[in-house]
Design a protein around this motif. Sequence first.
Motif, PDB file in Angstrom:
ATOM      1  N   PHE A  39       0.859  -1.440   0.113  1.00 53.54           N
ATOM      2  CA  PHE A  39      -0.261  -0.130   0.077  1.00 53.54           C
ATOM      3  C   PHE A  39       1.083   1.243  -0.199  1.00 53.54           C
ATOM      4  O   PHE A  39       1.944   1.639   0.665  1.00 53.54           O
ATOM      5  CB  PHE A  39      -1.059   0.189   0.997  1.00 53.54           C
ATOM      6  N   THR A  40       0.828   2.589  -0.510  1.00 55.74           N
ATOM      7  CA  THR A  40       1.026   3.430  -0.225  1.00 55.74           C
ATOM      8  C   THR A  40       0.210   4.307  -0.176  1.00 55.74           C
ATOM      9  O   THR A  40      -1.004   4.442   0.023  1.00 55.74           O
ATOM     10  CB  THR A  40       1.626   4.323  -1.682  1.00 55.74           C
ATOM     11  N   GLU A  41       0.547   5.852   0.722  1.00 59.11           N
ATOM     12  CA  GLU A  41      -0.034   6.786   0.536  1.00 59.11           C
ATOM     13  C   GLU A  41      -1.416   6.832  -0.281  1.00 59.11           C
ATOM     14  O   GLU A  41      -2.392   7.234   0.422  1.00 59.11           O
ATOM     15  CB  GLU A  41       0.363   8.339   0.674  1.00 59.11           C
ATOM     16  N   ALA A  42      -1.017   7.086  -1.595  1.00 54.77           N
ATOM     17  CA  ALA A  42      -2.010   7.486  -2.037  1.00 54.77           C
ATOM     18  C   ALA A  42      -3.242   6.084  -2.352  1.00 54.77           C
ATOM     19  O   ALA A  42      -4.013   6.111  -2.900  1.00 54.77           O
ATOM     20  CB  ALA A  42      -1.172   7.187  -4.022  1.00 54.77           C
ATOM     21  N   ASP A  43      -2.864   4.981  -2.096  1.00 52.12           N
ATOM     22  CA  ASP A  43      -4.054   4.642  -1.747  1.00 52.12           C
ATOM     23  C   ASP A  43      -5.106   4.380  -0.548  1.00 52.12           C
ATOM     24  O   ASP A  43      -5.810   3.592   0.152  1.00 52.12           O
ATOM     25  CB  ASP A  43      -3.383   2.806  -1.885  1.00 52.12           C
ATOM     26  N   VAL A  44      -4.367   6.360   0.863  1.00 51.84           N
ATOM     27  CA  VAL A  44      -5.684   5.944   1.342  1.00 51.84           C
ATOM     28  C   VAL A  44      -7.243   5.811   1.273  1.00 51.84           C
ATOM     29  O   VAL A  44      -7.503   5.148   2.301  1.00 51.84           O
ATOM     30  CB  VAL A  44      -4.854   6.979   2.722  1.00 51.84           C
ATOM     31  N   LEU A  65     -13.667   1.471   9.974  1.00 52.00           N
ATOM     32  CA  LEU A  65     -13.373   3.802   9.954  1.00 52.00           C
ATOM     33  C   LEU A  65     -14.393   4.297  10.006  1.00 52.00           C
ATOM     34  O   LEU A  65     -14.828   3.917   9.043  1.00 52.00           O
ATOM     35  CB  LEU A  65     -11.731   3.439   8.903  1.00 52.00           C
ATOM     36  N   ALA A  66     -14.295   5.667   9.753  1.00 57.00           N
ATOM     37  CA  ALA A  66     -15.324   6.534  10.125  1.00 57.00           C
ATOM     38  C   ALA A  66     -15.071   7.645   9.369  1.00 57.00           C
ATOM     39  O   ALA A  66     -15.640   7.910   8.717  1.00 57.00           O
ATOM     40  CB  ALA A  66     -15.336   6.939  11.766  1.00 57.00           C
ATOM     41  N   THR A  67     -13.328   7.957   8.529  1.00 57.58           N
ATOM     42  CA  THR A  67     -13.231   9.153   8.338  1.00 57.58           C
ATOM     43  C   THR A  67     -12.084   8.865   7.349  1.00 57.58           C
ATOM     44  O   THR A  67     -10.811   7.924   8.283  1.00 57.58           O
ATOM     45  CB  THR A  67     -12.891  10.276   9.246  1.00 57.58           C
ATOM     46  N   LEU A  68     -11.845  10.104   6.751  1.00 51.98           N
ATOM     47  CA  LEU A  68     -10.068   9.178   5.696  1.00 51.98           C
ATOM     48  C   LEU A  68      -9.323   9.723   6.739  1.00 51.98           C
ATOM     49  O   LEU A  68      -8.169   9.567   6.733  1.00 51.98           O
ATOM     50  CB  LEU A  68     -10.145  10.308   4.748  1.00 51.98           C
ATOM     51  N   GLU A  69      -9.344  10.371   7.961  1.00 53.95           N
ATOM     52  CA  GLU A  69      -8.384  11.238   9.077  1.00 53.95           C
ATOM     53  C   GLU A  69      -8.098   9.737   9.927  1.00 53.95           C
ATOM     54  O   GLU A  69      -6.784   9.202   9.990  1.00 53.95           O
ATOM     55  CB  GLU A  69      -8.870  11.924   9.878  1.00 53.95           C
ATOM     56  N   TYR A  75      -3.546   3.805   7.897  1.00 54.47           N
ATOM     57  CA  TYR A  75      -1.927   3.039   7.317  1.00 54.47           C
ATOM     58  C   TYR A  75      -0.489   3.099   7.596  1.00 54.47           C
ATOM     59  O   TYR A  75       0.118   2.678   7.797  1.00 54.47           O
ATOM     60  CB  TYR A  75      -2.312   4.138   5.604  1.00 54.47           C
ATOM     61  N   ASP A  76      -0.435   4.575   8.854  1.00 52.62           N
ATOM     62  CA  ASP A  76       0.526   5.356   9.180  1.00 52.62           C
ATOM     63  C   ASP A  76       1.036   4.047  10.045  1.00 52.62           C
ATOM     64  O   ASP A  76       2.731   3.628   9.850  1.00 52.62           O
ATOM     65  CB  ASP A  76       0.942   5.866  10.051  1.00 52.62           C
ATOM     66  N   THR A  77       0.316   3.986  11.165  1.00 52.04           N
ATOM     67  CA  THR A  77       0.876   2.786  11.864  1.00 52.04           C
ATOM     68  C   THR A  77       0.314   1.061  11.261  1.00 52.04           C
ATOM     69  O   THR A  77       1.264   0.093  12.247  1.00 52.04           O
ATOM     70  CB  THR A  77      -0.678   2.295  13.335  1.00 52.04           C
ATOM     71  N   ASN A  78      -0.752   0.213  10.414  1.00 51.37           N
ATOM     72  CA  ASN A  78      -0.139  -0.454  10.247  1.00 51.37           C
ATOM     73  C   ASN A  78       0.435  -0.819   9.173  1.00 51.37           C
ATOM     74  O   ASN A  78       0.715  -2.331   8.730  1.00 51.37           O
ATOM     75  CB  ASN A  78      -2.454  -1.097   9.844  1.00 51.37           C
TER      76      ASN A  78
END
Length: 185
Positions: free
Chosen positions: A6-11, A32-36, A42-45
């Motif tokens: 996964f990349t940041e572009a895949d969020v 998950l409830a929000t894009l945030e 994404y960052d933690t997993n």
Amino acid sequence: MILRKFTEADVADLFAIYSDQAVNTYLPWFPLATLEEANTFYDTNYRQAYQKQQGYRYAICLKAYDQPIGYVNVSLDDSYDFGYGLRKEFWHKGIVTEAGQAVIEQLRKDGIPYITATHDVANPRSGEVMKRLGMTYQYSYEEQWQPKNRLVTFKMYQLNLDEYQERVYQKYWTCSSVHFVEESL
């Protein structure tokens, strides 16, 4: 299909997978409830896992377009827990089985000795995926699943990837006061 990081572009795609109630019903976390939240997830997993030398956290993408529709992960703790998820519009097409077979071949090459996987007894289709991957039922056990705080009976499957075919991962068995082997399987 394509398996890749996964990349940041895949969020946004990660959000589509992990926010769907149906996809996440039998997972320990809340959707998950929000894009945030998806960015933090994404960052933690994923981002942190990709910084390690060895890791198995893949986005499942169709060859037709390089957009994640699911994931296959293998933990590197002593359980080597094999997990997967797929957007519901792609269910029942053999996609996770195909992705899982590719990951298992990589695990064999890398010398991972075995994998385990568990499924909630209320989700037998997940167990069918495990069987198609060559995993065999070992035992069942109960766990108070967090953060959903619900009692779940799990079936634990295992696939030994080395010469020790009689090995059975015992941690879930020993950690649960309620455990048993279902003879009819």
